[in-house]
Design an enzyme around this catalytic site. Structure first.
Site, mmCIF file in Angstrom:
data_model
loop_
_atom_site.group_PDB
_atom_site.id
_atom_site.type_symbol
_atom_site.label_atom_id
_atom_site.label_comp_id
_atom_site.label_asym_id
_atom_site.label_seq_id
_atom_site.Cartn_x
_atom_site.Cartn_y
_atom_site.Cartn_z
ATOM 1 N N ASP A 1 -65.153 -84.087 -40.016
ATOM 2 C CA ASP A 1 -64.768 -82.707 -40.287
ATOM 3 C C ASP A 1 -64.080 -82.159 -39.044
ATOM 4 O O ASP A 1 -64.642 -82.192 -37.947
ATOM 5 C CB ASP A 1 -66.028 -81.902 -40.622
ATOM 6 C CG ASP A 1 -65.741 -80.443 -40.932
ATOM 7 O OD1 ASP A 1 -64.590 -80.010 -40.769
ATOM 8 O OD2 ASP A 1 -66.687 -79.745 -41.333
ATOM 9 N N ARG B 1 -72.110 -80.312 -31.829
ATOM 10 C CA ARG B 1 -70.875 -79.568 -31.623
ATOM 11 C C ARG B 1 -70.891 -79.062 -30.175
ATOM 12 O O ARG B 1 -71.355 -77.959 -29.889
ATOM 13 C CB ARG B 1 -70.751 -78.425 -32.623
ATOM 14 C CG ARG B 1 -70.689 -78.937 -34.064
ATOM 15 C CD ARG B 1 -70.555 -77.834 -35.086
ATOM 16 N NE ARG B 1 -70.560 -78.371 -36.440
ATOM 17 C CZ ARG B 1 -70.588 -77.624 -37.547
ATOM 18 N NH1 ARG B 1 -70.612 -76.286 -37.436
ATOM 19 N NH2 ARG B 1 -70.595 -78.181 -38.743
ATOM 20 N N GLN C 1 -78.245 -79.358 -41.145
ATOM 21 C CA GLN C 1 -78.022 -78.692 -42.415
ATOM 22 C C GLN C 1 -78.205 -79.664 -43.575
ATOM 23 O O GLN C 1 -78.192 -80.870 -43.401
ATOM 24 C CB GLN C 1 -76.632 -78.052 -42.469
ATOM 25 C CG GLN C 1 -75.476 -79.029 -42.432
ATOM 26 C CD GLN C 1 -74.126 -78.309 -42.356
ATOM 27 O OE1 GLN C 1 -73.984 -77.273 -41.738
ATOM 28 N NE2 GLN C 1 -73.120 -78.876 -43.007
ATOM 29 N N ASP D 1 -68.098 -68.284 -47.863
ATOM 30 C CA ASP D 1 -69.323 -68.309 -47.061
ATOM 31 C C ASP D 1 -70.355 -67.359 -47.656
ATOM 32 O O ASP D 1 -70.014 -66.239 -48.059
ATOM 33 C CB ASP D 1 -69.042 -67.862 -45.624
ATOM 34 C CG ASP D 1 -68.150 -68.827 -44.862
ATOM 35 O OD1 ASP D 1 -68.035 -69.993 -45.283
ATOM 36 O OD2 ASP D 1 -67.555 -68.409 -43.843
ATOM 37 N N GLU E 1 -74.533 -66.146 -41.432
ATOM 38 C CA GLU E 1 -73.978 -67.108 -42.383
ATOM 39 C C GLU E 1 -74.991 -68.222 -42.640
ATOM 40 O O GLU E 1 -75.440 -68.890 -41.709
ATOM 41 C CB GLU E 1 -72.682 -67.714 -41.842
ATOM 42 C CG GLU E 1 -72.065 -68.754 -42.779
ATOM 43 C CD GLU E 1 -70.925 -69.516 -42.141
ATOM 44 O OE1 GLU E 1 -70.838 -70.731 -42.357
ATOM 45 O OE2 GLU E 1 -70.130 -68.890 -41.405
ATOM 46 N N SER F 1 -71.542 -72.481 -45.953
ATOM 47 C CA SER F 1 -70.111 -72.553 -46.203
ATOM 48 C C SER F 1 -69.914 -73.597 -47.290
ATOM 49 O O SER F 1 -70.473 -74.695 -47.210
ATOM 50 C CB SER F 1 -69.355 -72.955 -44.931
ATOM 51 O OG SER F 1 -67.977 -73.065 -45.172
#
Length: 335
Positions: free
Chosen positions: A56, A110, A125, A236, A249, A252
């Site tokens: 991604d 990340r 997630q 989202d 959030e 997504s």
């Protein structure tokens, strides 16, 4: 340091109780999500080769953690940012049929993330993906799946309240739908994030649709990679989060690109060279199923349901020392 300290914050659960609650929420939620969306749990990779085109790209500026493996003849291997593309390829490879799907526990690094109350370098997630018919690539299908996910989250609130009544954070009773262009019309003088905060504070929970394309003001509401979500059929899920006075959030998601939208979005982003990659070739030649999918933050869901002030209270990650000190002084218990 980007850190919000809620006034008079006092966690309702201590660290060991929190760990117990985390396990309960994760185990219960994934079972209910799988049952409601007809998803089967499968195993997924932590890393993929760069040449596969399966990682991604997020906003396009984040560099993945990468390394080489002796067994791969020196080819670059990347720790995943998410499994947005890999899941779709897996549905085709494993022979999933119409309206069947999968979910997996996705762990990512990340390293370029700006750390604050909601953002960590470690991402955990539930990544999920489901086969739909070509004729189901529409807003009605998208909204149906959004409402199902909201229903599962809302039911989890009741489950957590039953087990931890002193700790549960209460959620709104319904989710509202709005497009990024509608937000621009409503709040033309605000930034995209400020618009999200304003609409979510007003309505409690919203699904902001159509993210990734340039809007009429020449700006994007937010960045999206051009090769998984169809920018006309994504969005989202945001909850207004009172402890931090901002939108949070949780998910997504979107209907994935077909051959037409893939080409159009790659062209818009100036990266048509990706069309030669194996994953993109499979889409352009209609060899992959049409799908809908997304990610649901595990730590963020625990944070939301337990009313925590910092994502570090529900996951173990690395934080700057000054953040550790500030959190400790405010009673925020980083794991």
């Amino acid at each position: 340091m980007n850190l919000i300290i809620p006034k008079d914050y006092k966690p309702a659960l201590d660290i060991r109780q929190t760990q117990e609650a985390i396990k309960y929420i994760r185990d219960t939620f994934q079972d209910e999500l799988g049952r409601e969306l007809k998803l089967q749990r499968i195993s997924a990779p932590l890393f993929v080769t760069r040449s596969s085109g399966l990682n991604d790209d997020l906003n396009g500026s984040e560099e993945p953690v990468h390394f080489t493996m002796t067994s791969q003849d020196g080819e670059e291997v990347q720790v995943v940012h998410s499994l947005a593309k890999w899941k779709r390829a897996a549905l085709g490879r494993y022979g999933f049929g119409l309206h069947e799907g999968l979910y997996t526990n996705m762990n990512a690094i990340r390293k370029d993330e700006e750390l604050d109350n909601l953002h960590s370098a470690y991402v955990d997630q539930w990544d999920w993906e489901k086969v739909i018919g070509r004729g189901e690539r529409n807003v009605a299908t998208l909204k149906e799946h959004v409402e199902t996910i909201f229903k599962v989250i809302k039911h989890m609130e009741h489950e957590v309240w039953y087990k931890y009544p002193q700790a549960v954070h209460h959620l709104p009773d319904m989710i509202h739908f709005v497009t990024s262009e509608q937000l621009l019309d409503l709040y033309p003088d605000l930034t995209p994030k400020e618009r999200e905060n304003a609409i979510t504070k007003e309505l409690g929970c919203v699904f902001v649709m159509k993210i990734g394309a340039v809007m009429r003001d020449g700006q994007k509401h937010d960045g999206r990679a051009p090769d998984y979500d169809d920018w006309d059929l994504n969005g989202d899920i945001l909850f207004w989060y009172e402890p931090l006075q901002q939108a949070l959030e949780i998910s997504s998601m979107g209907i994935r690109v077909d051959e037409e939208s893939l080409h159009r979005q790659l062209e818009a982003e100036g990266c048509l060279e990706r069309e030669s990659l194996p994953f993109h070739q499979a889409i352009l030649n209609a060899k992959l199923p049409c799908t809908i999918g997304g990610g649901i933050g595990q730590s963020r869901l625990c944070m939301l349901l337990l009313g925590k002030a910092h994502v570090g209270e529900v996951q173990a990650s690395l934080w700057p020392e000054e953040m550790h000190v500030a959190c400790r002084e405010a009673g925020i218990q980083l794991l």
